[in-house]
Scaffold this motif. Structure first.
Motif, PDB file in Angstrom:
ATOM      1  N   ALA A  13       0.834  -1.203   0.000  1.00  0.00           N
ATOM      2  CA  ALA A  13       0.000   0.000   0.000  1.00  0.00           C
ATOM      3  C   ALA A  13       0.870   1.254   0.000  1.00  0.00           C
ATOM      4  O   ALA A  13       0.576   2.231  -0.706  1.00  0.00           O
ATOM      5  CB  ALA A  13      -0.939   0.001   1.202  1.00  0.00           C
ATOM      6  N   GLU A  14       1.965   1.250   0.753  1.00  0.00           N
ATOM      7  CA  GLU A  14       2.875   2.403   0.790  1.00  0.00           C
ATOM      8  C   GLU A  14       3.560   2.592  -0.558  1.00  0.00           C
ATOM      9  O   GLU A  14       3.730   3.726  -1.021  1.00  0.00           O
ATOM     10  CB  GLU A  14       3.920   2.211   1.892  1.00  0.00           C
ATOM     11  CG  GLU A  14       3.353   2.332   3.292  1.00  0.00           C
ATOM     12  CD  GLU A  14       4.337   1.898   4.375  1.00  0.00           C
ATOM     13  OE1 GLU A  14       5.425   1.390   4.045  1.00  0.00           O
ATOM     14  OE2 GLU A  14       4.000   2.061   5.566  1.00  0.00           O
ATOM     15  N   GLN A  15       3.953   1.501  -1.211  1.00  0.00           N
ATOM     16  CA  GLN A  15       4.595   1.603  -2.524  1.00  0.00           C
ATOM     17  C   GLN A  15       3.622   2.171  -3.558  1.00  0.00           C
ATOM     18  O   GLN A  15       3.996   3.011  -4.376  1.00  0.00           O
ATOM     19  CB  GLN A  15       5.116   0.233  -2.968  1.00  0.00           C
ATOM     20  CG  GLN A  15       6.322  -0.227  -2.185  1.00  0.00           C
ATOM     21  CD  GLN A  15       6.727  -1.659  -2.520  1.00  0.00           C
ATOM     22  OE1 GLN A  15       5.977  -2.418  -3.120  1.00  0.00           O
ATOM     23  NE2 GLN A  15       7.928  -2.030  -2.118  1.00  0.00           N
ATOM     24  N   GLU A  16       2.378   1.720  -3.517  1.00  0.00           N
ATOM     25  CA  GLU A  16       1.376   2.225  -4.451  1.00  0.00           C
ATOM     26  C   GLU A  16       1.118   3.715  -4.218  1.00  0.00           C
ATOM     27  O   GLU A  16       1.010   4.495  -5.153  1.00  0.00           O
ATOM     28  CB  GLU A  16       0.069   1.434  -4.325  1.00  0.00           C
ATOM     29  CG  GLU A  16      -1.034   1.932  -5.229  1.00  0.00           C
ATOM     30  CD  GLU A  16      -0.683   1.885  -6.705  1.00  0.00           C
ATOM     31  OE1 GLU A  16      -1.201   2.740  -7.453  1.00  0.00           O
ATOM     32  OE2 GLU A  16       0.108   1.017  -7.126  1.00  0.00           O
ATOM     33  N   GLN A  17       1.051   4.120  -2.960  1.00  0.00           N
ATOM     34  CA  GLN A  17       0.862   5.535  -2.647  1.00  0.00           C
ATOM     35  C   GLN A  17       2.046   6.347  -3.166  1.00  0.00           C
ATOM     36  O   GLN A  17       1.874   7.439  -3.704  1.00  0.00           O
ATOM     37  CB  GLN A  17       0.702   5.738  -1.139  1.00  0.00           C
ATOM     38  CG  GLN A  17       0.468   7.181  -0.767  1.00  0.00           C
ATOM     39  CD  GLN A  17       0.318   7.381   0.732  1.00  0.00           C
ATOM     40  OE1 GLN A  17       0.483   6.454   1.511  1.00  0.00           O
ATOM     41  NE2 GLN A  17       0.004   8.591   1.123  1.00  0.00           N
ATOM     42  N   GLY A  18       3.252   5.821  -3.035  1.00  0.00           N
ATOM     43  CA  GLY A  18       4.440   6.498  -3.557  1.00  0.00           C
ATOM     44  C   GLY A  18       4.380   6.662  -5.067  1.00  0.00           C
ATOM     45  O   GLY A  18       4.740   7.705  -5.602  1.00  0.00           O
ATOM     46  N   ARG A  19       3.925   5.631  -5.771  1.00  0.00           N
ATOM     47  CA  ARG A  19       3.790   5.725  -7.236  1.00  0.00           C
ATOM     48  C   ARG A  19       2.760   6.785  -7.627  1.00  0.00           C
ATOM     49  O   ARG A  19       2.965   7.545  -8.572  1.00  0.00           O
ATOM     50  CB  ARG A  19       3.396   4.368  -7.816  1.00  0.00           C
ATOM     51  CG  ARG A  19       4.551   3.396  -7.962  1.00  0.00           C
ATOM     52  CD  ARG A  19       4.137   2.166  -8.757  1.00  0.00           C
ATOM     53  NE  ARG A  19       3.266   1.282  -7.994  1.00  0.00           N
ATOM     54  CZ  ARG A  19       3.686   0.336  -7.162  1.00  0.00           C
ATOM     55  NH1 ARG A  19       4.975   0.167  -6.964  1.00  0.00           N
ATOM     56  NH2 ARG A  19       2.824  -0.434  -6.532  1.00  0.00           N
ATOM     57  N   ARG A  20       1.648   6.835  -6.909  1.00  0.00           N
ATOM     58  CA  ARG A  20       0.606   7.826  -7.224  1.00  0.00           C
ATOM     59  C   ARG A  20       1.072   9.251  -6.934  1.00  0.00           C
ATOM     60  O   ARG A  20       0.676  10.182  -7.628  1.00  0.00           O
ATOM     61  CB  ARG A  20      -0.657   7.533  -6.414  1.00  0.00           C
ATOM     62  CG  ARG A  20      -1.482   6.400  -6.939  1.00  0.00           C
ATOM     63  CD  ARG A  20      -2.867   6.380  -6.287  1.00  0.00           C
ATOM     64  NE  ARG A  20      -2.832   6.472  -4.839  1.00  0.00           N
ATOM     65  CZ  ARG A  20      -2.830   5.446  -3.993  1.00  0.00           C
ATOM     66  NH1 ARG A  20      -2.856   4.225  -4.464  1.00  0.00           N
ATOM     67  NH2 ARG A  20      -2.808   5.634  -2.685  1.00  0.00           N
ATOM     68  N   ASN A  21       1.860   9.429  -5.902  1.00  0.00           N
ATOM     69  CA  ASN A  21       2.274  10.770  -5.476  1.00  0.00           C
ATOM     70  C   ASN A  21       3.567  11.243  -6.129  1.00  0.00           C
ATOM     71  O   ASN A  21       3.998  12.363  -5.874  1.00  0.00           O
ATOM     72  CB  ASN A  21       2.414  10.831  -3.961  1.00  0.00           C
ATOM     73  CG  ASN A  21       1.083  10.662  -3.258  1.00  0.00           C
ATOM     74  OD1 ASN A  21       0.033  10.910  -3.841  1.00  0.00           O
ATOM     75  ND2 ASN A  21       1.116  10.226  -2.018  1.00  0.00           N
ATOM     76  N   ARG A  22       4.184  10.405  -6.942  1.00  0.00           N
ATOM     77  CA  ARG A  22       5.444  10.774  -7.591  1.00  0.00           C
ATOM     78  C   ARG A  22       5.193  11.927  -8.552  1.00  0.00           C
ATOM     79  O   ARG A  22       4.218  11.907  -9.316  1.00  0.00           O
ATOM     80  CB  ARG A  22       5.991   9.564  -8.350  1.00  0.00           C
ATOM     81  CG  ARG A  22       7.338   9.827  -9.002  1.00  0.00           C
ATOM     82  CD  ARG A  22       7.893   8.571  -9.643  1.00  0.00           C
ATOM     83  NE  ARG A  22       8.094   7.566  -8.612  1.00  0.00           N
ATOM     84  CZ  ARG A  22       7.865   6.272  -8.772  1.00  0.00           C
ATOM     85  NH1 ARG A  22       7.429   5.808  -9.918  1.00  0.00           N
ATOM     86  NH2 ARG A  22       8.077   5.426  -7.793  1.00  0.00           N
ATOM     87  N   PRO A  23       6.063  12.937  -8.542  1.00  0.00           N
ATOM     88  CA  PRO A  23       5.866  14.052  -9.475  1.00  0.00           C
ATOM     89  C   PRO A  23       5.992  13.568 -10.925  1.00  0.00           C
ATOM     90  O   PRO A  23       6.705  12.609 -11.208  1.00  0.00           O
ATOM     91  CB  PRO A  23       6.986  15.036  -9.137  1.00  0.00           C
ATOM     92  CG  PRO A  23       7.849  14.386  -8.142  1.00  0.00           C
ATOM     93  CD  PRO A  23       7.224  13.113  -7.700  1.00  0.00           C
ATOM     94  N   ALA A  24       5.301  14.227 -11.813  1.00  0.00           N
ATOM     95  CA  ALA A  24       5.356  13.872 -13.234  1.00  0.00           C
ATOM     96  C   ALA A  24       6.765  14.081 -13.764  1.00  0.00           C
ATOM     97  O   ALA A  24       7.480  15.005 -13.356  1.00  0.00           O
ATOM     98  CB  ALA A  24       4.375  14.732 -14.013  1.00  0.00           C
ATOM     99  N   GLU A  25       7.168  13.220 -14.670  1.00  0.00           N
ATOM    100  CA  GLU A  25       8.476  13.332 -15.288  1.00  0.00           C
ATOM    101  C   GLU A  25       8.491  14.568 -16.189  1.00  0.00           C
ATOM    102  O   GLU A  25       7.537  14.794 -16.941  1.00  0.00           O
ATOM    103  CB  GLU A  25       8.730  12.075 -16.121  1.00  0.00           C
ATOM    104  CG  GLU A  25      10.125  11.971 -16.647  1.00  0.00           C
ATOM    105  CD  GLU A  25      10.333  10.616 -17.291  1.00  0.00           C
ATOM    106  OE1 GLU A  25      10.017  10.492 -18.490  1.00  0.00           O
ATOM    107  OE2 GLU A  25      10.769   9.697 -16.605  1.00  0.00           O
TER     108      GLU A  25
END
Length: 99
Positions: A13-25
């Motif tokens: 769940a933490e990894q998925e949240q990190g992927r969603r919150n990652r700034p756009a490239e």
């Protein structure tokens, strides 16, 4: 539920949240040199695997300005082609596509 399974679900769940919150490239990046002022040395497209670690995102206009002022275009991702800068080797005044 087993503690190991709970820990695994929490980690996922933490990894998925990190992927969603990652700034756009960024669309364009400039690789920076070493030393005083860290001068720009190469322009890349945002997802280029060949870009070094010393870099910063730049807007499209700045990427074009850097390329036309003599900063090298990456040979792998070819930002000059993507930015429609037709010829950087023809002389001191590069030709650009007009629409």
């Amino acid at each position: 539920m087993a503690p190991a399974l709970v820990a695994l679900q929490q980690r996922e769940a933490e990894q998925e949240q990190g992927r969603r919150n990652r700034p756009a490239e960024p669309d364009w990046i400039v690789e920076l040199g070493i030393g005083h002022g860290r001068p720009p040395i190469e322009v890349h497209m945002g997802g280029c695997y060949a870009a070094g670690k010393r870099r910063r995102p730049v807007p499209r206009d700045e990427a074009r300005r850097l390329l036309t002022s003599g900063v090298r275009a990456c040979g792998h991702c070819q930002p000059d082609t993507a930015l429609e800068i037709l010829d950087l080797s023809a002389g001191s005044t590069p030709m650009t596509a007009t629409h």
